[in-house]
Design a protein around this motif. Structure first.
Motif, PDB file in Angstrom:
ATOM      1  N   THR A  14       0.832  -1.203   0.000  1.00 44.81           N
ATOM      2  CA  THR A  14       0.000   0.000   0.000  1.00 44.81           C
ATOM      3  C   THR A  14       0.865   1.250   0.000  1.00 44.81           C
ATOM      4  OG1 THR A  14      -1.767  -1.158   1.177  1.00 44.81           O
ATOM      5  CG2 THR A  14      -1.810   1.249   1.240  1.00 44.81           C
ATOM      6  N   ALA A  44       0.183   2.937  -3.316  1.00 46.84           N
ATOM      7  CA  ALA A  44      -0.842   3.947  -3.056  1.00 46.84           C
ATOM      8  C   ALA A  44      -0.390   5.039  -2.104  1.00 46.84           C
ATOM      9  CB  ALA A  44      -2.102   3.280  -2.513  1.00 46.84           C
ATOM     10  N   ARG A  61      -2.211   6.055   1.056  1.00 47.57           N
ATOM     11  CA  ARG A  61      -3.469   6.801   0.884  1.00 47.57           C
ATOM     12  C   ARG A  61      -3.410   8.146   1.599  1.00 47.57           C
ATOM     13  NH1 ARG A  61      -6.464   2.508  -1.174  1.00 47.57           N
ATOM     14  NH2 ARG A  61      -6.027   0.481  -0.249  1.00 47.57           N
ATOM     15  N   VAL A  84      -5.791  -1.282  -4.473  1.00 46.87           N
ATOM     16  CA  VAL A  84      -4.736  -0.343  -4.861  1.00 46.87           C
ATOM     17  C   VAL A  84      -4.589  -0.253  -6.379  1.00 46.87           C
ATOM     18  CG1 VAL A  84      -3.410  -0.574  -2.729  1.00 46.87           C
ATOM     19  CG2 VAL A  84      -2.930  -2.115  -4.653  1.00 46.87           C
ATOM     20  N   MET A 134      -5.544   4.947 -10.564  1.00 45.39           N
ATOM     21  CA  MET A 134      -4.956   4.480  -9.306  1.00 45.39           C
ATOM     22  C   MET A 134      -4.669   5.611  -8.333  1.00 45.39           C
ATOM     23  SD  MET A 134      -2.417   1.605 -10.930  1.00 45.39           S
ATOM     24  CE  MET A 134      -1.362   1.506  -9.475  1.00 45.39           C
ATOM     25  N   LYS A 135      -4.574   6.855  -8.841  1.00 43.53           N
ATOM     26  CA  LYS A 135      -4.325   7.972  -7.941  1.00 43.53           C
ATOM     27  C   LYS A 135      -5.508   8.238  -7.028  1.00 43.53           C
ATOM     28  CE  LYS A 135      -0.242   8.504  -9.511  1.00 43.53           C
ATOM     29  NZ  LYS A 135      -0.292   7.274 -10.344  1.00 43.53           N
ATOM     30  N   PHE A 149      -6.800   6.047  -5.271  1.00 48.76           N
ATOM     31  CA  PHE A 149      -6.486   5.266  -4.079  1.00 48.76           C
ATOM     32  C   PHE A 149      -5.415   5.929  -3.211  1.00 48.76           C
ATOM     33  CE2 PHE A 149      -7.616   1.794  -7.233  1.00 48.76           C
ATOM     34  CZ  PHE A 149      -8.925   1.684  -6.785  1.00 48.76           C
ATOM     35  N   THR A 150      -4.751   6.968  -3.742  1.00 50.71           N
ATOM     36  CA  THR A 150      -3.712   7.654  -2.973  1.00 50.71           C
ATOM     37  C   THR A 150      -4.251   8.859  -2.209  1.00 50.71           C
ATOM     38  OG1 THR A 150      -3.060   9.199  -4.740  1.00 50.71           O
ATOM     39  CG2 THR A 150      -2.045   7.016  -4.756  1.00 50.71           C
TER      40      THR A 150
END
Length: 490
Positions: free
Chosen positions: A34, A38, A41, A107, A263-264, A266-267
């Motif tokens: 993670t 990510a 997050r 992720v 995917m961003k 999830f960040t």
């Protein structure tokens, strides 16, 4: 000392600064998947704003945009149009994806889809589609970096070496720091891109024509076909409205489906940050206006350039500019390339491992991170091989990738908004849409009205998804509830 040596030294200084920022960025993230994929997050608004803008606008905008304005005129405006349209749905979709990812531990885009449509085959299919689209996109970025370095060093550093040096730096900080390096280097690179684009976009028309107005008046008098929408094709013929509008539509649909951008979500620290990023995104997109002005400035100044993507470095080297400005241009152009290339390499490897390997092989956290790093190197090697090939337009290369990646839009929207969508429907739709897009890509003469092959793929994809879903048993309620429940939306 020769000018090209001084410019090379400035390029080296910029690359050193980027490497420093990238290596330091990962010091605060956890040693988990993670953390690596990510960023725990934990991205705030500033990093999300720049990582979104700098990831979307890359070498294709900084080099391909001027190249199209110079060679195809108004056709370049499609780039400005699709960015505005493409980010609007993310205001609603982004926070839902972020919340579901946080709740269920996702992720990657593939994990998000297979959480709603459980299937290892679907997971592999998503990997194949994603990698097939991402590799050409990485190739575009590497080629853009090589073009810049080769041009400003007067050929002393050839395209293959320039691309290798720039992306050697990218590989180092991505391998060490993961997505945290992508976020913070994108912030640095985004600032460079904006400043340099506006400085050059305003200066060159004044230096060559006496102003922006006089420049367009001169083009209208001598090359009026370049200012008539929808512009020209690569062969110099008028671009059809079908081709122009379908290019806008397929790019808008595909924009937020790109795995490295998806995917961003999830960040982000929370969904409100994603919404603020969408609202402010057009301010970053304004950087395209001076980019187009640069391309139009070369229309009457350069009679014919065999490789239109070289128009910006050509103007830089043939207009009397201080060396420091030339060096800053290099930094801006490399920023455009590297700020997208790092996210693409990171996403390609992450998707391949999390969606293509983990469903079949039980890996601990350390092995997952190690395998992601190995595949970052592999993806970089494959893309570099294609990057040194000649004769491929940067924008055409990107448009081809959009046609493939846009096929992920129907299953994503169905997962979030249609309870009756099923796993067989999602798989059948993806297969039918991707096959149609590939068919018309290899047989462009078969496309009606010049419509983009990706849009034709979606025309087949959506009805197949709907029909097969209605003909197959509904998904279990617990799978649907996590995605469609109001509690998952911010």
């Amino acid at each position: 000392m020769a000018d090209w040596v001084l410019i090379t030294a400035m390029i080296a200084a910029y690359l050193g600064l980027t490497l420093f920022v990238g290596l330091r960025a990962g010091r605060g993230t956890s040693a988990t998947v993670t953390g690596f994929v990510a960023g725990d997050r934990n991205f705030g608004f500033l990093v999300m704003y720049f990582v979104t803008g700098a990831t979307v606008f890359s070498a294709f905008a900084f080099l391909g945009g001027p190249g199209w304005a110079y060679s195809r005129g108004a056709a370049a405006f499609y780039i400005l149009s699709y960015g505005v349209l493409g980010m609007v749905p993310w205001y609603v979709v982004g926070p839902k994806v972020a919340r579901i990812g946080r709740q269920l531990g996702h992720v990657t885009q593939g994990q998000f889809l297979t959480g709603r449509f459980p299937s290892r085959f679907l997971s592999v299919l998503i990997v194949l589609i994603s990698v097939a689209a991402l590799i050409p996109y990485i190739t575009l970025q590497m080629r853009g970096a090589g073009i810049v370095v080769e041009a400003v060093t007067e050929g002393h550093v050839p395209l293959w070496a320039g691309a290798a040096i720039a992306y050697g730096i990218v590989l180092i900080y991505v391998l060490v720091s993961g997505v945290a390096a992508v976020g913070w280097t994108n912030t640095l690179q985004g600032v460079f891109m904006i400043v340099i684009a506006w400085a050059l976009g305003l200066y060159l028309p004044y230096a060559l024509y006496g102003g922006i107005g006089p420049m367009f008046e001169a083009i209208l008098a001598e090359r009026p076909e370049l200012l008539a929408t929808p512009g020209l094709t690569a062969g110099g013929e008028p671009w059809t409205w079908g081709g122009y509008t379908s290019a806008i539509l397929i790019s808008a649909i595909g924009l937020t489906m790109w795995p490295h951008l998806f995917m961003k979500a999830f960040t982000a620290r929370d969904g409100r940050i994603i919404q603020r990023t969408v609202v402010w995104f057009p301010t970053f997109q304004l950087f395209l206006l001076p980019v187009f002005l640069i391309g139009f400035a070369g229309v009457l100044f350069v009679d014919e350039l065999p490789r239109p993507d070289f128009i910006l470095p050509y103007l830089i080297l043939n207009v009397d500019l201080p060396l420091i400005v030339v060096g800053l241009f290099c930094a801006g152009a490399l920023s455009a390339s590297m700020s997208t290339g790092d996210a693409l390499l990171h996403a390609t490897a992450s998707v391949a491992v999390e969606d293509g390997v983990r469903p079949f092989v039980d890996l601990d956290e350390a092995r997952q991170r190690q395998l992601i790093r190995l595949l970052v190197l592999a993806a970089g090697g494959v893309a570099y091989y294609f990057a040194v090939a000649e004769g491929i337009s940067l924008v055409v290369l990107l448009l081809t990738s959009y046609g493939i990646i846009a096929q992920l839009a129907p299953p994503v929207l169905a997962a979030l908004f249609w309870s009756r969508a099923t796993t067989p429907g999602a798989i059948a739709g993806l297969l039918a849409g991707a096959a149609t897009a590939l068919l018309f890509f290899f047989q462009p003469d078969w496309r009606p009205f010049g419509i983009h092959e990706g849009l034709l793929g979606l025309m087949v994809h959506v009805p197949v998804l709907v029909i097969v879903s209605l003909l197959t048993p509904a998904q279990p309620a617990e799978q649907v509830r996590a995605y469609l429940s109001p509690a998952t939306a911010d």
